[in-house]
Design a protein around this motif. Structure first.
Motif, PDB file in Angstrom:
ATOM      1  N   PRO A   1     -11.326  -7.195 -15.245  1.00 15.07           N
ATOM      2  CA  PRO A   1     -11.822  -5.846 -15.002  1.00 15.07           C
ATOM      3  C   PRO A   1     -12.254  -5.169 -16.309  1.00 15.07           C
ATOM      4  O   PRO A   1     -11.822  -5.594 -17.390  1.00 15.07           O
ATOM      5  CB  PRO A   1     -10.630  -5.128 -14.381  1.00 15.07           C
ATOM      6  CG  PRO A   1      -9.443  -5.914 -14.782  1.00 15.07           C
ATOM      7  CD  PRO A   1      -9.901  -7.324 -14.897  1.00 15.07           C
ATOM      8  N   PRO A   2     -13.089  -4.130 -16.222  1.00 17.47           N
ATOM      9  CA  PRO A   2     -13.656  -3.542 -17.441  1.00 17.47           C
ATOM     10  C   PRO A   2     -12.619  -2.989 -18.414  1.00 17.47           C
ATOM     11  O   PRO A   2     -12.851  -2.993 -19.606  1.00 17.47           O
ATOM     12  CB  PRO A   2     -14.569  -2.433 -16.910  1.00 17.47           C
ATOM     13  CG  PRO A   2     -14.172  -2.229 -15.495  1.00 17.47           C
ATOM     14  CD  PRO A   2     -13.658  -3.531 -15.010  1.00 17.47           C
ATOM     15  N   ARG A   3     -11.486  -2.492 -17.897  1.00 22.48           N
ATOM     16  CA  ARG A   3     -10.520  -1.911 -18.818  1.00 22.48           C
ATOM     17  C   ARG A   3      -9.333  -2.842 -19.058  1.00 22.48           C
ATOM     18  O   ARG A   3      -8.227  -2.394 -19.325  1.00 22.48           O
ATOM     19  CB  ARG A   3     -10.019  -0.580 -18.261  1.00 22.48           C
ATOM     20  CG  ARG A   3     -11.042   0.515 -18.445  1.00 22.48           C
ATOM     21  CD  ARG A   3     -10.748   1.664 -17.552  1.00 22.48           C
ATOM     22  NE  ARG A   3     -11.679   2.746 -17.816  1.00 22.48           N
ATOM     23  CZ  ARG A   3     -11.741   3.841 -17.098  1.00 22.48           C
ATOM     24  NH1 ARG A   3     -10.927   4.000 -16.068  1.00 22.48           N
ATOM     25  NH2 ARG A   3     -12.590   4.794 -17.389  1.00 22.48           N
ATOM     26  N   PHE A   4      -9.591  -4.118 -18.973  1.00 22.65           N
ATOM     27  CA  PHE A   4      -8.523  -5.100 -19.094  1.00 22.65           C
ATOM     28  C   PHE A   4      -7.865  -5.023 -20.472  1.00 22.65           C
ATOM     29  O   PHE A   4      -8.528  -4.793 -21.467  1.00 22.65           O
ATOM     30  CB  PHE A   4      -9.092  -6.497 -18.855  1.00 22.65           C
ATOM     31  CG  PHE A   4      -8.054  -7.563 -18.818  1.00 22.65           C
ATOM     32  CD1 PHE A   4      -7.265  -7.714 -17.700  1.00 22.65           C
ATOM     33  CD2 PHE A   4      -7.838  -8.392 -19.905  1.00 22.65           C
ATOM     34  CE1 PHE A   4      -6.290  -8.687 -17.661  1.00 22.65           C
ATOM     35  CE2 PHE A   4      -6.871  -9.366 -19.864  1.00 22.65           C
ATOM     36  CZ  PHE A   4      -6.093  -9.512 -18.753  1.00 22.65           C
ATOM     37  N   ARG A   5      -6.539  -5.218 -20.459  1.00 17.19           N
ATOM     38  CA  ARG A   5      -5.807  -5.199 -21.730  1.00 17.19           C
ATOM     39  C   ARG A   5      -5.246  -6.587 -22.006  1.00 17.19           C
ATOM     40  O   ARG A   5      -4.276  -7.011 -21.392  1.00 17.19           O
ATOM     41  CB  ARG A   5      -4.677  -4.178 -21.672  1.00 17.19           C
ATOM     42  CG  ARG A   5      -5.137  -2.807 -21.241  1.00 17.19           C
ATOM     43  CD  ARG A   5      -4.076  -1.775 -21.452  1.00 17.19           C
ATOM     44  NE  ARG A   5      -3.028  -1.819 -20.460  1.00 17.19           N
ATOM     45  CZ  ARG A   5      -3.103  -1.250 -19.247  1.00 17.19           C
ATOM     46  NH1 ARG A   5      -4.194  -0.625 -18.879  1.00 17.19           N
ATOM     47  NH2 ARG A   5      -2.090  -1.315 -18.420  1.00 17.19           N
TER      48      ARG A   5
ATOM     49  N   PHE B   1       1.383  -5.104 -23.548  1.00 15.36           N
ATOM     50  CA  PHE B   1      -0.033  -4.864 -23.248  1.00 15.36           C
ATOM     51  C   PHE B   1      -0.284  -3.469 -22.679  1.00 15.36           C
ATOM     52  O   PHE B   1      -0.967  -3.320 -21.666  1.00 15.36           O
ATOM     53  CB  PHE B   1      -0.574  -5.948 -22.308  1.00 15.36           C
ATOM     54  CG  PHE B   1      -0.380  -7.330 -22.861  1.00 15.36           C
ATOM     55  CD1 PHE B   1      -1.235  -7.820 -23.814  1.00 15.36           C
ATOM     56  CD2 PHE B   1       0.690  -8.099 -22.467  1.00 15.36           C
ATOM     57  CE1 PHE B   1      -1.035  -9.075 -24.351  1.00 15.36           C
ATOM     58  CE2 PHE B   1       0.901  -9.349 -23.006  1.00 15.36           C
ATOM     59  CZ  PHE B   1       0.031  -9.846 -23.955  1.00 15.36           C
ATOM     60  N   CYS B   2       0.327  -2.457 -23.282  1.00 16.22           N
ATOM     61  CA  CYS B   2       0.114  -1.086 -22.820  1.00 16.22           C
ATOM     62  C   CYS B   2      -1.052  -0.447 -23.539  1.00 16.22           C
ATOM     63  O   CYS B   2      -1.562   0.572 -23.099  1.00 16.22           O
ATOM     64  CB  CYS B   2       1.374  -0.259 -23.034  1.00 16.22           C
ATOM     65  SG  CYS B   2       1.831  -0.073 -24.757  1.00 16.22           S
ATOM     66  N   SER B   3      -1.447  -1.011 -24.673  1.00 18.57           N
ATOM     67  CA  SER B   3      -2.563  -0.523 -25.496  1.00 18.57           C
ATOM     68  C   SER B   3      -2.332   0.877 -26.059  1.00 18.57           C
ATOM     69  O   SER B   3      -3.267   1.589 -26.382  1.00 18.57           O
ATOM     70  CB  SER B   3      -3.908  -0.617 -24.760  1.00 18.57           C
ATOM     71  OG  SER B   3      -4.294   0.583 -24.195  1.00 18.57           O
TER      72      SER B   3
END
Lengths: 398, 111
Positions: B28-32, B77-79
């Motif tokens: 997905p576009p906001r993948f972390r 992976f919370c960014s």
């Protein structure tokens, strides 16, 4: 055996590794023949020390720690946490952030209820429905992934606002998804209402009277399934819920069918809320700045999780770390109610009645004492805790 | 007995399973995914280390020439580090096949 019919009461332990959901809880049943006479529940096989761990981390780090209290309701946990910290700091999130929060919370409610509906079907032995519901739950999971980048731990709400915006394109896709999901939900409502195999297992099973439900402090769909109209979103509106019109779904019968119907109606409501929120989302910034250190203060924060009222208590002490965070999850509040619901029914009905409160047991772990040297373990009651408190303060003020 | 139409529909549908190592779903576009670090932009302020909820980042050395150690096995992976970085030196890549037999520790170095 003598000629007189003697009542033989058996104690049947169910769990820790067994009932309903795949999480550990011990249910100790007193069984008379095939009928449940009494139940004692013992949660807390999975104490993770999250409340204590929050005291060692700063407010930003704690967002992600609180998110992991529960896997399915991770969104509401972050929201109630961040809402509480905002109240501590006296900061108001921007209006657009409130709408974004509402949208992903309602998406989460849909996916949680759909998950539960699948699990309930599985407990009924109706695995076809289980697979179909979970297939359509993927629709919502994909939408959540599209908006937040993740399927489960969204990391969407932060102290002072929302972390990501919902673009017009994403809004369009969510609306389209909701339309498809509503159509699918119509099918499942029909199945639950009409299918004789489902009806035989759920009608008049696990009954709870509204009076008893209120007395035992049941929350969420468990309480609403008895006809009591109580919902934090309506009674104590948080975020944008005071600006969004919605109905509190209730069902009068109080049995397992009512639990299913309340959750199905809530999924429809959630889809409507999402549509309304997407249409009426104000433009503007999505986050404000919050100070790193928070002055001494004490607040509570609560929200309506998919399973019921979620409650957080905060105390700050002027540093970057909280002095105390107390979490009360809805399943803990519903445990006394489910013990009442199980009484008077057959052993075969344990899984579905127990699953009907949507138990999320890893959130209910509290503490226990373990003495390794003497190989003993015990749990304190409320009275013992109060006695300890008296001793402790006496010792401190000596 | 209320799901016959579903059965008919399902029998006409093609399987949705992907043959994984050969086919992959797009992220997905906001993948972390895994973290990456830009040495040119980093000023060694240590903000990322302070906000990391999993203690997955560590500064090696002090001051503007400090380097970063990234414990992949701890990362959640919370960014948050990406968000808190004042110089945009950190980004989340789209790499997600990160399982390994040993603890993976990335030493981000300035050349």
């Amino acid at each position: 055996m003598s000629g007189e019919s003697e009542k033989a009461v058996f104690e049947v332990p169910v769990g820790p590794q067994h009932p309903a959901l795949k999480e550990p809880i011990l249910l100790l049943f007193k069984i008379e023949g095939d009928i449940i006479d009494d139940v004692m529940a013992r949660p807390a096989y999975t104490h993770r020390g999250i409340e204590k761990a929050t005291e060692a981390r700063n407010y930003i780090q704690n967002i992600y720690l609180c998110e992991r209290v529960c896997g399915i309701c991770s969104g509401i946990h972050t929201l109630v946490y961040t809402q509480g910290v905002e109240r501590l700091a006296g900061v108001e999130p921007p209006p657009r952030a409130k709408y974004i929060r509402v949208i992903f919370l309602e998406l989460e409610r849909i996916h949680s209820h759909a998950l539960w509906l699948g699990v309930a079907a599985h407990e009924l032995g109706f695995d076809t429905l289980f697979y179909y519901v979970w297939r359509d739950r993927e629709l919502v999971m994909d939408l959540l992934e599209l908006v937040t980048g993740n399927r489960v731990n969204y990391a969407m709400s932060t102290v002072g606002g929302a972390r990501r915006d919902i673009s017009d394109e994403a809004a369009h896709q969510i609306k389209k998804g909701m339309e498809i999901f509503r159509r699918r939900l119509d099918v499942y409502t029909g199945v639950v209402e009409k299918d004789p195999t489902v009806r035989k297992r759920v009608v008049d099973v696990g009954k709870l009277s509204p009076h008893k439900a209120v007395e035992l402090c049941a929350v969420g769909p468990t309480l609403r399934a008895t006809g009591v109209k109580r919902d934090v979103r309506a009674d104590d509106p948080y975020q944008a819920y005071d600006e969004i019109p919605f109905n509190v779904a209730t069902y009068p019968t109080g049995d397992v069918l009512a639990q299913i119907m309340v959750r199905v109606m809530e999924m429809y409501e959630a889809a409507n809320i999402i549509d309304y929120a997407l249409d009426h989302m104000p433009k503007g910034p999505i986050r404000t700045k919050v100070p790193w250190n928070i002055a001494p203060n004490e607040v509570i924060s609560r929200g309506e999780a998919p399973r019921g009222e979620l409650f957080y208590y905060f105390k700050s002490n002027g540093t970057e770390k909280p002095e105390r965070v107390k979490i009360r999850t809805p399943t803990l509040a519903n445990l006394p109610a489910v013990c009442e619901m199980l009484k008077g029914y057959h052993i075969a009905e344990i899984p579905i009645v127990f699953a009907s409160i949507d138990p999320c047991l890893s959130c209910t772990g509290r503490f226990a004492f373990i003495d390794e040297r003497h190989d003993r373990s015990w749990v304190w009651t409320g009275e013992q805790l109060r006695a300890y408190r008296r001793r402790y303060y006496k010792w401190q003020n000596r | 007995m209320a799901m016959e139409s579903e059965l008919v529909g399902a029998s006409l549908r093609r399987p949705v399973t992907l043959r994984y190592p050969f086919e992959r779903r797009p992220v997905p576009p906001r993948f972390r995914g895994r973290l990456s670090w830009d040495a040119e932009k980093c000023v060694g302020c240590g903000m990322c280390v302070q906000v990391c909820p999993a203690f997955a980042l560590e500064l090696v050395g002090k001051g503007p020439m400090a380097e970063l150690r990234y414990y992949l096995n701890k990362c959640v992976f919370c960014s948050q580090c990406v968000e808190s970085c004042p110089r945009d030196a950190l980004t989340m890549t789209e790499e997600y096949e990160l399982a390994d037999y040993k603890h993976k520790i990335y030493e981000f170095r300035r050349k």
